[in-house]
Write an enzyme that holds these catalytic residues in place. Structure first.
Site, short mmCIF file in Angstrom:
data_model
loop_
_atom_site.label_atom_id
_atom_site.label_comp_id
_atom_site.label_asym_id
_atom_site.label_seq_id
_atom_site.Cartn_x
_atom_site.Cartn_y
_atom_site.Cartn_z
N GLU A 68 -2.85 11.16 -37.00
CA GLU A 68 -1.44 11.33 -36.64
C GLU A 68 -0.98 12.79 -36.74
OE1 GLU A 68 -2.63 8.88 -38.57
OE2 GLU A 68 -1.63 6.98 -38.05
N GLU B 182 -5.16 1.53 -39.83
CA GLU B 182 -4.18 0.88 -40.72
C GLU B 182 -4.22 -0.64 -40.56
OE1 GLU B 182 -1.22 3.63 -39.09
OE2 GLU B 182 -0.63 4.06 -41.15
N ALA C 135 -1.50 3.26 -32.75
CA ALA C 135 -0.27 2.79 -32.13
C ALA C 135 -0.20 3.37 -30.73
CB ALA C 135 0.93 3.24 -32.96
N GLY D 286 -2.95 3.73 -36.28
CA GLY D 286 -2.56 2.33 -36.51
C GLY D 286 -3.74 1.37 -36.46
N1 CO8 Z 1 -1.94 5.20 -27.30
C1 CO8 Z 1 -1.85 5.05 -25.96
N2 CO8 Z 1 -2.89 5.19 -25.12
C2 CO8 Z 1 -4.08 5.47 -25.66
C3 CO8 Z 1 -4.26 5.64 -27.06
C4 CO8 Z 1 -3.11 5.49 -27.89
N3 CO8 Z 1 -3.18 5.58 -29.22
N4 CO8 Z 1 -5.55 5.95 -27.29
C5 CO8 Z 1 -6.16 5.94 -26.10
N5 CO8 Z 1 -5.30 5.67 -25.12
C6 CO8 Z 1 -5.55 5.59 -23.67
C7 CO8 Z 1 -5.73 6.97 -23.07
O1 CO8 Z 1 -4.50 7.55 -22.80
C8 CO8 Z 1 -6.53 6.63 -21.82
O2 CO8 Z 1 -5.64 6.13 -20.87
P1 CO8 Z 1 -5.73 6.65 -19.32
O3 CO8 Z 1 -7.09 6.18 -18.87
O4 CO8 Z 1 -4.60 5.96 -18.65
O5 CO8 Z 1 -5.64 8.12 -19.37
C9 CO8 Z 1 -7.41 5.47 -22.26
O6 CO8 Z 1 -6.78 4.95 -23.44
C10 CO8 Z 1 -8.83 5.91 -22.64
O7 CO8 Z 1 -8.72 6.94 -23.61
P2 CO8 Z 1 -9.45 8.36 -23.46
O8 CO8 Z 1 -9.63 8.70 -22.01
O9 CO8 Z 1 -8.71 9.33 -24.31
O10 CO8 Z 1 -10.87 8.00 -24.10
P3 CO8 Z 1 -11.90 9.02 -24.78
O11 CO8 Z 1 -13.16 8.24 -24.96
O12 CO8 Z 1 -11.93 10.31 -24.04
O13 CO8 Z 1 -11.25 9.34 -26.22
C11 CO8 Z 1 -10.18 8.79 -28.31
C12 CO8 Z 1 -11.15 8.33 -27.19
C13 CO8 Z 1 -10.78 9.94 -29.10
C14 CO8 Z 1 -9.97 7.58 -29.24
C15 CO8 Z 1 -8.82 9.22 -27.70
O14 CO8 Z 1 -8.38 8.22 -26.80
C16 CO8 Z 1 -7.74 9.48 -28.69
O15 CO8 Z 1 -7.73 10.49 -29.37
N6 CO8 Z 1 -6.73 8.55 -28.80
C17 CO8 Z 1 -5.59 8.70 -29.64
C18 CO8 Z 1 -5.92 8.51 -31.11
C19 CO8 Z 1 -4.69 8.71 -31.96
O16 CO8 Z 1 -4.13 9.78 -32.02
N7 CO8 Z 1 -4.26 7.65 -32.65
C20 CO8 Z 1 -3.10 7.71 -33.49
C21 CO8 Z 1 -1.92 7.22 -32.74
S1 CO8 Z 1 -0.40 7.39 -33.68
C22 CO8 Z 1 -0.42 6.08 -34.73
O17 CO8 Z 1 -1.29 5.26 -34.70
C23 CO8 Z 1 0.71 5.98 -35.69
C24 CO8 Z 1 0.73 4.60 -36.34
C25 CO8 Z 1 1.96 4.38 -37.11
C26 CO8 Z 1 3.13 3.94 -36.27
C27 CO8 Z 1 4.16 3.38 -37.18
C28 CO8 Z 1 5.56 3.41 -36.60
C29 CO8 Z 1 6.56 3.02 -37.66
#
Ligand code: CO8
Length: 258
Positions: free
Chosen positions: A132, A112, A66, A109
């Protein structure tokens, strides 16, 4: 300024391919993307010309979760009042078969969403996770339920409590993934599998999906009875007549697909 669509929609014969298209954010699932994806899948479900759907992302990320930036500042009442992300439920109510083609990250997400599909075909570079816990939250789009049903308590607890990722091999071994294919081929392989499904009888495929899904909601006796009733019901279709006649005649069946 023309903005890029969040979801690319492509019809390939009787298959609709839906590609998440927020590469700058690793396909993070914001509200607009959810709404666009659910609308596109709903349209495919209603289209008699479409027999199966494939949902995919980019080579690097199916979806990295998400959209954290969209959620970060929200308070409880905003989440509760809007019933944040409820629309995903509508995706899981569709009757058309849906395959997730996962290359790269399927996290939070993203994992999921893949699990909302009927099965997952993974590239050998795929990484699944429910990270998460690292953000001070827990899965919120069904992960605690669907991952547990897919891989059992031990692996689900391990993944959800530590936030670690699973590679494609572990995911297949654990029952999360149906097939692993070379990463470059994942979309083509999934579309081919979808074409196979779409070449069958659409109502019978939808009924078969309903039968499998009933296994998660009912006890064994009720589930087997439900299956038998469904089995009886497909004898009302022309496709049952055609399928069995074709077998007897030693020819390929021509299902009406409707
Ligand atoms: N949300 C927003 N932006 C994101 C997300 C995300 N989940 N993942 C990556 N991005 C963005 C980064 O911020 C970055 O943006 P910018 O260039 O502007 O800084 C761009 O994508 C590229 O990402 P990275 O530079 O981080 O890329 P890497 O190759 O270094 O890393 C990873 C890749 C490991 C995948 C890393 O991006 C990461 O850890 N992402 C987050 C993963 C995460 O924590 N996901 C869970 C999110 S919470 C969730 O999904 C809850 C769902 C349920 C919601 C239900 C509500 C009721």
């Amino acid at each position: 300024i023309t903005s890029e669509p969040n979801v690319l929609i492509e019809k390939r014969g009787r298959v609709t391919l839906l590609t998440l298209n927020r590469p700058h954010a690793l396909n993070a699932l914001n509200e607009a993307t959810m709404n666009d994806l659910v609308a596109a899948a709903t349209a495919a479900d209603a289209d008699p010309e479409v027999g199966a759907v494939v949902i995919t992302g980019s080579a690097k990320a199916f979806a990295a979760g998400a959209d954290i930036k969209e959620m970060a500042a929200k308070d409880y009442m905003e989440m509760y009042s809007s019933d944040w992300f409820r629309n995903w439920e509508n995706l899981t109510r569709l009757r058309i078969p849906m395959i997730a083609a996962v290359s790269g990250f399927a996290l939070g997400g993203g994992c999921e969403l893949a699990m909302m599909c009927d099965f997952i075909i993974a590239g050998d570079n795929a990484k699944f996770g429910q990270p998460e816990i690292n953000l001070g939250v827990l899965p919120g789009m069904g992960g605690s339920q669907r991952l547990t049903r897919a891989v059992g308590k031990a692996k689900a607890m391990d993944m959800i409590l530590t936030g670690r990722m699973m590679n494609a091999e572990e995911a297949e071994r654990s029952g999360l993934v149906a097939r692993i294919v070379p990463a470059d081929d994942v979309v083509e392989e999934a579309v081919q599998a979808a074409e196979v499904i779409a070449s069958k009888s659409k109502p019978v495929a939808m009924i078969a999906k309903e039968a499998v899904n009933a296994a998660f909601e009912t006890g064994l006796v009720q589930g087997v009875l439900f299956e038998r009733r469904l089995f009886h019901s497909v004898f009302a279709t022309e496709d049952q007549k055609e399928g069995m006649a074709a077998f007897v005649d030693k020819r390929t069946p021509e299902f009406k697909n409707r």
